[in-house]
Design a protein around this motif. Structure first.
Motif, PDB file in Angstrom:
ATOM      1  N   ARG A 748       3.962  -7.812 -22.919  1.00  0.00           N
ATOM      2  CA  ARG A 748       2.772  -8.146 -22.124  1.00  0.00           C
ATOM      3  C   ARG A 748       2.286  -6.884 -21.415  1.00  0.00           C
ATOM      4  N   PHE A 749       0.957  -6.767 -21.339  1.00  0.00           N
ATOM      5  CA  PHE A 749       0.354  -5.600 -20.695  1.00  0.00           C
ATOM      6  C   PHE A 749      -0.930  -6.045 -20.017  1.00  0.00           C
ATOM      7  N   SER A 750      -1.142  -5.558 -18.808  1.00  0.00           N
ATOM      8  CA  SER A 750      -2.399  -5.859 -18.129  1.00  0.00           C
ATOM      9  C   SER A 750      -2.772  -4.696 -17.224  1.00  0.00           C
ATOM     10  N   THR A 751      -4.061  -4.519 -17.057  1.00  0.00           N
ATOM     11  CA  THR A 751      -4.555  -3.492 -16.154  1.00  0.00           C
ATOM     12  C   THR A 751      -5.754  -4.048 -15.421  1.00  0.00           C
ATOM     13  N   GLY A 752      -5.927  -3.651 -14.169  1.00  0.00           N
ATOM     14  CA  GLY A 752      -7.011  -4.205 -13.383  1.00  0.00           C
ATOM     15  C   GLY A 752      -7.631  -3.197 -12.441  1.00  0.00           C
ATOM     16  N   LEU A 753      -8.908  -3.420 -12.173  1.00  0.00           N
ATOM     17  CA  LEU A 753      -9.648  -2.616 -11.207  1.00  0.00           C
ATOM     18  C   LEU A 753     -10.212  -3.565 -10.160  1.00  0.00           C
ATOM     19  N   GLU A 754      -9.946  -3.277  -8.874  1.00  0.00           N
ATOM     20  CA  GLU A 754     -10.484  -4.077  -7.779  1.00  0.00           C
ATOM     21  C   GLU A 754     -11.356  -3.191  -6.897  1.00  0.00           C
ATOM     22  N   ILE A 755     -12.545  -3.730  -6.552  1.00  0.00           N
ATOM     23  CA  ILE A 755     -13.482  -2.976  -5.720  1.00  0.00           C
ATOM     24  C   ILE A 755     -13.954  -3.878  -4.586  1.00  0.00           C
ATOM     25  N   SER A 756     -13.824  -3.382  -3.375  1.00  0.00           N
ATOM     26  CA  SER A 756     -14.306  -4.087  -2.195  1.00  0.00           C
ATOM     27  C   SER A 756     -15.016  -3.089  -1.296  1.00  0.00           C
ATOM     28  N   SER A 757     -15.598  -3.579  -0.232  1.00  0.00           N
ATOM     29  CA  SER A 757     -16.339  -2.691   0.662  1.00  0.00           C
ATOM     30  C   SER A 757     -15.429  -1.687   1.359  1.00  0.00           C
ATOM     31  N   LYS A 758     -14.141  -2.025   1.496  1.00  0.00           N
ATOM     32  CA  LYS A 758     -13.220  -1.156   2.225  1.00  0.00           C
ATOM     33  C   LYS A 758     -12.174  -0.484   1.341  1.00  0.00           C
ATOM     34  N   PHE A 759     -12.103  -0.865   0.072  1.00  0.00           N
ATOM     35  CA  PHE A 759     -11.076  -0.246  -0.774  1.00  0.00           C
ATOM     36  C   PHE A 759     -11.457  -0.407  -2.247  1.00  0.00           C
ATOM     37  N   SER A 760     -10.833   0.380  -3.061  1.00  0.00           N
ATOM     38  CA  SER A 760     -10.846   0.198  -4.518  1.00  0.00           C
ATOM     39  C   SER A 760      -9.495   0.667  -5.034  1.00  0.00           C
ATOM     40  N   LYS A 761      -8.987  -0.028  -6.036  1.00  0.00           N
ATOM     41  CA  LYS A 761      -7.658   0.334  -6.520  1.00  0.00           C
ATOM     42  C   LYS A 761      -7.487  -0.056  -7.977  1.00  0.00           C
ATOM     43  N   LEU A 762      -6.577   0.649  -8.620  1.00  0.00           N
ATOM     44  CA  LEU A 762      -6.213   0.416 -10.018  1.00  0.00           C
ATOM     45  C   LEU A 762      -4.764  -0.031 -10.085  1.00  0.00           C
ATOM     46  N   SER A 763      -4.463  -0.867 -11.063  1.00  0.00           N
ATOM     47  CA  SER A 763      -3.066  -1.273 -11.259  1.00  0.00           C
ATOM     48  C   SER A 763      -2.785  -1.451 -12.743  1.00  0.00           C
ATOM     49  N   LEU A 764      -1.526  -1.318 -13.091  1.00  0.00           N
ATOM     50  CA  LEU A 764      -1.080  -1.486 -14.473  1.00  0.00           C
ATOM     51  C   LEU A 764       0.279  -2.173 -14.457  1.00  0.00           C
ATOM     52  N   THR A 765       0.420  -3.178 -15.297  1.00  0.00           N
ATOM     53  CA  THR A 765       1.697  -3.880 -15.427  1.00  0.00           C
ATOM     54  C   THR A 765       2.062  -3.955 -16.897  1.00  0.00           C
TER      55      THR A 765
END
Length: 936
Positions: A748-765
Motif C-alpha cells: 500500500r502506498f499513499s501520498t497527500g498534500l494539505e493546504i490551509s490558511s495557516k499551513f501546508s504540508k506533504l506526507s507519504l505512507t
C-alpha cells in the motif's frame, strides 16, 4: 529396472482390447495405494491425428502435477482467491503427477516439461505424424492425490474423489490448446474410448458411470471399467459408500446428491421428469449411466439457496432438491453431448444451462419466489424483494454487477474472470441473452436452434459461433454477436418525451449508451398490456409514431426481457402529470421498483463516548442496486447527551465505458456530533475522486486520486484553553493512493498534500506486509511528513507520533478528545504509528517513522518502531519502542502491549494497563469489505 518397465508397457499393449486404428483410445492400469494416497499408473494412448497438419510433437495435460508445490499456476490462483490453505500445506498433502517413462510406438521418447507449466508437457515424436495417421503413447507414472480441502477433489477421511487424475492429450486445431489447471474444472479433452483396470483394496468400493466388470483376488478387487466416446472420467473410491443408483429412464443415475426428506420413488420420478425435459432440448443422452458427485454441486451451488437461513425452510423439500439436482444434471448432460473449449468459449454451454434452468422453473414452478416462503412472512411480504420470482434473480444479479462496473465480456477467457463473474454473472448474462433472443425471434426459433445444434454436434468438438450463425431468422443479430457477446457495454434506453397529436402519439426514444439492441415499447393501462411494438436500430435518438389506444402509460422493456442497465427511466405517462411516477415510502433498503419514486427510511446506530448510543433514521434513495445519484440524510438522537445530531451525503457516480477510468465520483457530505463532552462539531466536505481501472478484475490493486475541501466548525468551550485556530478552519486535501492487498504480499502506498490558511504540508505512507513460506508475517510501514510552511500556534495540526488529533474528522475514534481512560487507548495506525505515549508527541516541522512487526505464532507478534521527530527551535528527537502485538484480525481487531521505549521498561511501571493500546473497527461495511476480498 528399464527392462521391467518395457515389459509392463508391452504387456499393457497386448492386454489392451482396443484396436490400433483411427479411434482415440485410452487404456489405463492403475493400482490404488490408500496408505500413501497414490495411484501407480500405466497408461496407453492411441492418438489419431485428425488434423490436416503434420505433427512433430504431442502435448499431454498432467493436471495432478499442478499440486506439486506452492509455485505452480494453481498455487498462485489460490493466493489470488485469498486462500492460504494450499500455500502453507505440508508437501504430503499437496500431491503430484510424477512421470517415470514415456514410449512412442514402444521406443523410448523424450518429453519436455517446464517449471512455469508443470501441469502439461510436450512429447517429441520419433518421426512426424502425418494427417490421418495414429501413434501409440505409453507412459508409466505415479499420482499422489491431494487433500480435498483445496479444490474439493482428492482425499478426505473416507472418500477419494478423482477428477483429472490421468494424462489427457491436448486438442490440436491449427494450434495446440494447452491449459494450466486453475481449479476451473474445464479440461479441454476430446472424446476417447476408455478401458481402465483399477485395482483397489477389498475394503474399498468404486463408483463410476462406466461399464463395470469386477473380480476379487485375495485382498484386492480388480475393476474393469469400459466406456466409449467419453471425455473426462470421474471416479469415487470410498470405504463408506453413500452413492445410490436410481433406475431412472432412459439413463440410470449414480449419485450421492440425494435428499433425506424425499423417498426413492419421488426422487426417481423427479429425475425422470428432468431427463425428459433435457431430452426435449438436447436429444438423447449418449450413455446408459451418469455419475453425479455432490462435489460438483458444492462447487457450483444454486445461488439463493445457500444464502437464505435453512431454519426458515424458505423452499419446499421437493423444489430445493429438484433445482439443485437439475443444475448439476443439466451441466453434465451438456458436457457429455458435445465438448466446448470452456476456457475460451464457454458462453453457449453456460447460456444453454442457465436458459434450461429458467425454462424448467417457468414450466414446473412458476409460482416460486426468489426468497421462497420467506416472502409470505408478515413484515417481509410488503417488500419488493418478496415479489421477485425465482427467475428474477438472473437479471437482478446481472444488474448488480453492471451497476458496480464489475461485469465482463462473455467471450473473455475464463481464467481472467473474477470469481463472481465466472460462477454467477457471466452464466446469467449468457442465459438471459438466449432468453431475450427467444422473445425477439419467437419461441420456437431458439429452442429449435438448440435442438439442431445438439443434433449436429453430439460427439464432436463444438464452437459457440456456429449456434448464432445457424439460427433460422432474417433478423439482424450483429448486435448480439458483437456487442452482447464480445463486450461489457451496457444497454440503457429511455423515453425522452411524449407528444400527443389528434390521433397518434409521437414518442422520442433516447439510447443513452453505445449499444444498439432491439427493445419493446409497451402501452399500459392499470398494469395491463394494451399495446407492444419492437423497436430496432435506435443508436442515438429517434421519434416514432404510434396510434392512440386505450392506455395511459408507455414503458420500454416492461417485462425486463432485455438485460438493461437501468429500468427507472423507462416510464412515461401519456398525459402530463406533476410526477411521472408516484412516490413510495419504504421501510428498510429494498430491491428497486422502477414504477415508483422510492424513498427508504432505515434505523441506524453508531456509538461514541460523548453521544453514547446514537439512534437515527437514514432517509435515502439507495436500493440494493447501485445508483448513479445517491443521497442519504440521517437525523439522529444521542442517548447519552440527549442532543440531536446527524449526517448527510450526496454522491454522483459516473462509470465510463472503454476508458482507463473505472469511476468518477463527485459529492458532498457532512455531519454534526459531539467531539468532547457537551461540545459539538459540524463538518462540510465537498469532494471529487477518480478510481482508475484495474488491469483485470482478478487484479486486486486499486488506484484512486481524490480531492476534498474539509470545513470544520467546532463549538467553543466556556473554559477553553486551546487556541482559537482549532475551532474553525478549512483544509484542502489532495491525495493519491495505491494498494495491492494480496494475501501473501500486501503493498500500500499513499501520498497527500494539505493546504490551509495557516499551513501546508506533504506526507507519504508506504506499507508492506509479507507472509513467508513458514507462515511468518513481517509488517513494514514507513511514514514521512513535512510542513512546507507552518504558521500555526498549536500542535493541533502537527504530525502526531502516536495518536493523530484527526482534525479532518475522518477516523472512527470512539472518544476522540480523551487523553486518559479506556477510550484514549484506542489507536488508529496513521502518521507516526507509535503505540507508546512518549515525551515528544507531535512534530511541527517533520516526522519520519518506521513501524515493524514480526509474527511469532499465529496472531502473536512483536513490534519495533523507530522515528525522528523535529520541532521548531528544538533538537531532533529520536523515538523508539518495542512490544507485543496481538493481531487477531489485521486492521480490524488488534491489541498492543508496550515493553520498552524512550521511557524505559514500561511493563514494570505502575498503571501498566493504561498503556495498552487497541485497534477496534465496529463498522459493518468495513468488516464486510474485508470478508468479500477476492470475490468481486
Amino acid at each position: 529396472m528399464k527392462k521391467y518397465i518395457v515389459l509392463i508397457v508391452i504387456l499393457c499393449a497386448i492386454c489392451s482390447k482396443k484396436t490400433y486404428g483411427q479411434n482415440n483410445t485410452i487404456d489405463i492400469i492403475s493400482i490404488f495405494k490408500p496408505e500413501s494416497n497414490e495411484l501407480k499408473v500405466t497408461q496407453s494412448i492411441n492418438y489419431h491425428n485428425s488434423s490436416n497438419t503434420t505433427l512433430n510433437e504431442i502435448y499431454l495435460h498432467n493436471w495432478p502435477n499442478a499440486y506439486k508445490d506452492k509455485n505452480t499456476p494453481l498455487a498462485k490462483r489460490f493466493i489470488e482467491n485469498y486462500s492460504k490453505n494450499f500455500h502453507f500445506a505440508k508437501d504430503k498433502h499437496r500431491g503430484f503427477g510424477k512421470i517415470n517413462s514415456i514410449y512412442i510406438d514402444y521406443e523410448v521418447a523424450t518429453w519436455e516439461v517446464t517449471e512455469k507449466n508443470p501441469d502439461f508437457f510436450k512429447i517429441i515424436l520419433n518421426k512426424p505424424l502425418k494427417p490421418n495417421e495414429s501413434v501409440k503413447i505409453n507412459a508409466t507414472y505415479v499420482v499422489r492425490l491431494p487433500k480435498d480441502k483445496f479444490t474439493k477433489y482428492g482425499v478426505n477421511t473416507v472418500d477419494y474423489n478423482l477428477r483429472y487424475w490421468y494424462l489427457a492429450p491436448a486438442i490440436f486445431n491449427k494450434k495446440w490448446y494447452v491449459y494450466n489447471n486453475l481449479d476451473l474444472d474445464d479440461l479441454y479433452i476430446d472424446f476417447y474410448d476408455y478401458n481402465i483396470t483399477l485395482i483397489v483394496p477389498v475394503s474399498y468400493k468404486v463408483n463410476t458411470d462406466l461399464a463395470i466388470i469386477k473380480d476379487t483376488i485375495k485382498d484386492v478387487v480388480r475393476y474393469q471399467l469400459i466406456g466409449k466416446q467419453k471425455t473426462d472420467i470421474e471416479l469415487n473410491i470410498t470405504q463408506e459408500n453413500n452413492f445410490i443408483e436410481f433406475q431412472s429412464k432412459p439413463v440410470s443415475i449414480i449419485t450421492n446428491l440425494t435428499s433425506e426428506k424425499l423417498n426413492t420413488a419421488v426422487q426417481t420420478d423427479i429425475l425422470n421428469r428432468e431427463l425428459d425435459f433435457l431430452k426435449s432440448y438436447l436429444g438423447d443422452f449418449p450413455h446408459e449411466k451418469l455419475l453425479i458427485n455432490r462435489v460438483e454441486y458444492d462447487k457450483n451451488p444454486v445461488y439463493g439457496f445457500n444464502q437464505l437461513p435453512s431454519f426458515l425452510a424458505p423452499f419446499s423439500d421437493t423444489f430445493e432438491w429438484d433445482i439443485q439436482f437439475f443444475k448439476v444434471l443439466s451441466k453434465k448432460y451438456i458436457d457429455n453431448i458435445f465438448v466446448f473449449n470452456q476456457r475460451e468459449d464457454a458462453w453457449l454451454a453456460d447460456g444453454i444451462q442457465t436458459f434450461l434452468m429458467i425454462k424448467y422453473v417457468e414450466k414446473y414452478y412458476p409460482e416460486v419466489k426468489a426468497i421462497g416462503n420467506i416472502s409470505k412472512i408478515w413484515g417481509i411480504k410488503n417488500f419488493n424483494l418478496s415479489k421477485l420470482g425465482f427467475n428474477d434473480k438472473y437479471p437482478f444479479l446481472y444488474q448488480f454487477a453492471t451497476r458496480k462496473n464489475i461485469d465482463q465480456a462473455l467471450n473473455e477467457n475464463a481464467a481472467s474472470l473474477s470469481n463472481f463473474n465466472r460462477k454467477i454473472v457471466n452464466k446469467y448474462k449468457a442465459g438471459l441473452g438466449l432468453k431475450f433472443l427467444e422473445s425477439y425471434l419467437g419461441d420456437s426459433i431458439v429452442k429449435q436452434g438448440i435442438v439442431e445444434f445438439a443434433k449436429n454436434n453430439t460427439g464432436k468438438l463444438a464452437q459457440s459461433s456456429t449456434f448464432v450463425e445457424n439460427l433460422k431468422t432474417d433478423k439482424n443479430l450483429d448486435w448480439f454477436k458483437n456487442d452482447y457477446l464480445k463486450t461489457n457495454k451496457k444497454i440503457d434506453y429511455t423515453i425522452k418525451k411524449i407528444h400527443k397529436t389528434k390521433d397518434s402519439i409521437e414518442v422520442t426514444i433516447l439510447n443513452k449508451r453505445n449499444f444498439t439492441a432491439p427493445i419493446q415499447l409497451y402501452g399500459l393501462k392499470d398494469d395491463e398490456i394494451k399495446f407492444k411494438k419492437w423497436l430496432v436500430g435506435i443508436d442515438s435518438i429517434s421519434t416514432i409514431k404510434i396510434p392512440q389506444n386505450d392506455f395511459n402509460r408507455l414503458s420500454l422493456n416492461y417485462n425486463f426481457e432485455l438485460p438493461e442497465y437501468n429500468l427507472k427511466n423507462n416510464w412515461k405517462n401519456v398525459d402530463k402529470k406533476l410526477l411521472n411516477k408516484p412516490v413510495q415510502l419504504k421501510f428498510l433498503k429494498d430491491v428497486e421498483n422502477p414504477y415508483y419514486n422510492q424513498f427508504f427510511y432505515t434505523p441506524v446506530y453508531r456509538f461514541n463516548y460523548y453521544d453514547g448510543l446514537v439512534l437515527g433514521l437514514a432517509i435515502s434513495n439507495k436500493t440494493i442496486l447501485e445508483k448513479s445519484f445517491q443521497y442519504k440524510l440521517t437525523p439522529s438522537y444521542s442517548t447519552k447527551s440527549n442532543t440531536f445530531s446527524g449526517s448527510y451525503s450526496f454522491i454522483y457516480e459516473y462509470l465510463p465505458e472503454d476508458n482507463n477510468i473505472n469511476k468518477f465520483v463527485i459529492g458532498a457530505g457532512g455531519s454534526s456530533f459531539l467531539y468532547a463532552p457537551n461540545l459539538t462539531y459540524t463538518s462540510l466536505t465537498p469532494f471529487a475522486a477518480i478510481e482508475f481501472k484495474r488491469n483485470s478484475l482478478r487484479d486486486v490493486s486499486n488506484k484512486v486520486l481524490a480531492a476534498s475541501l474539509v470545513s470544520i466548525d467546532k463549538e467553543k468551550s466556556l473554559t477553553q484553553t486551546q487556541h482559537p485556530e482549532t475551532n474553525k478552519y478549512n483544509v484542502f486535501n489532495l491525495e493519491f493512493g495505491y494498494s495491492k492487498p494480496d494475501i501473501i504480499d500486501d503493498v500500500r502506498f499513499s501520498t497527500g498534500l494539505e493546504i490551509s490558511s495557516k499551513f501546508s504540508k506533504l506526507s507519504l505512507t508506504a506499507q508492506f506486509r509479507k507472509l513467508t513460506d513458514t507462515n511468518t508475517q513481517f509488517d513494514f510501514r514507513f511514514f514521512a511528513g513535512a510542513f512546507l510552511n507552518n504558521n500555526t500556534e498549536t500542535d493541533y495540526f502537527s504530525f502526531a507520533l502516536d495518536r493523530p488529533t484527526d482534525y479532518l474528522f475522518q477516523y472512527d475514534y470512539l472518544g476522540r478528545s480523551e487523553t486518559t481512560g479506556f477510550f484514549s487507548q484506542q489507536i488508529i495506525i496513521n502518521e507516526g504509528g507509535f503505540k507508546s505515549k512518549l515525551p515528544v508527541q507531535y512534530a511541527n516541522q517533520f516526522l519520519t517513522t518506521l513501524n515493524t512487526s514480526i509474527g511469532l505464532w499465529r496472531w502473536f507478534e512483536v513490534y519495533t518502531d523507530v522515528g525522528f521527530v523535529k520541532n521548531k527551535n528544538e533538537k531532533l528527537f529520536f523515538a523508539h519502542e518495542n512490544g507485543v502485538r496481538l493481531n487477531f484480525v489485521q486492521d480490524i481487531l488488534e491489541v498492543y502491549f508496550p515493553l520498552h521505549s524512550n521511557l524505559g521498561w514500561e511493563i514494570t511501571e505502575p498503571n501498566y494497563s493504561s498503556k495498552i493500546r487497541f485497534v477496534l473497527v465496529i463498522k459493518p461495511k468495513k468488516i464486510y469489505n474485508f470478508i468479500k476480498r477476492g470475490f468481486y
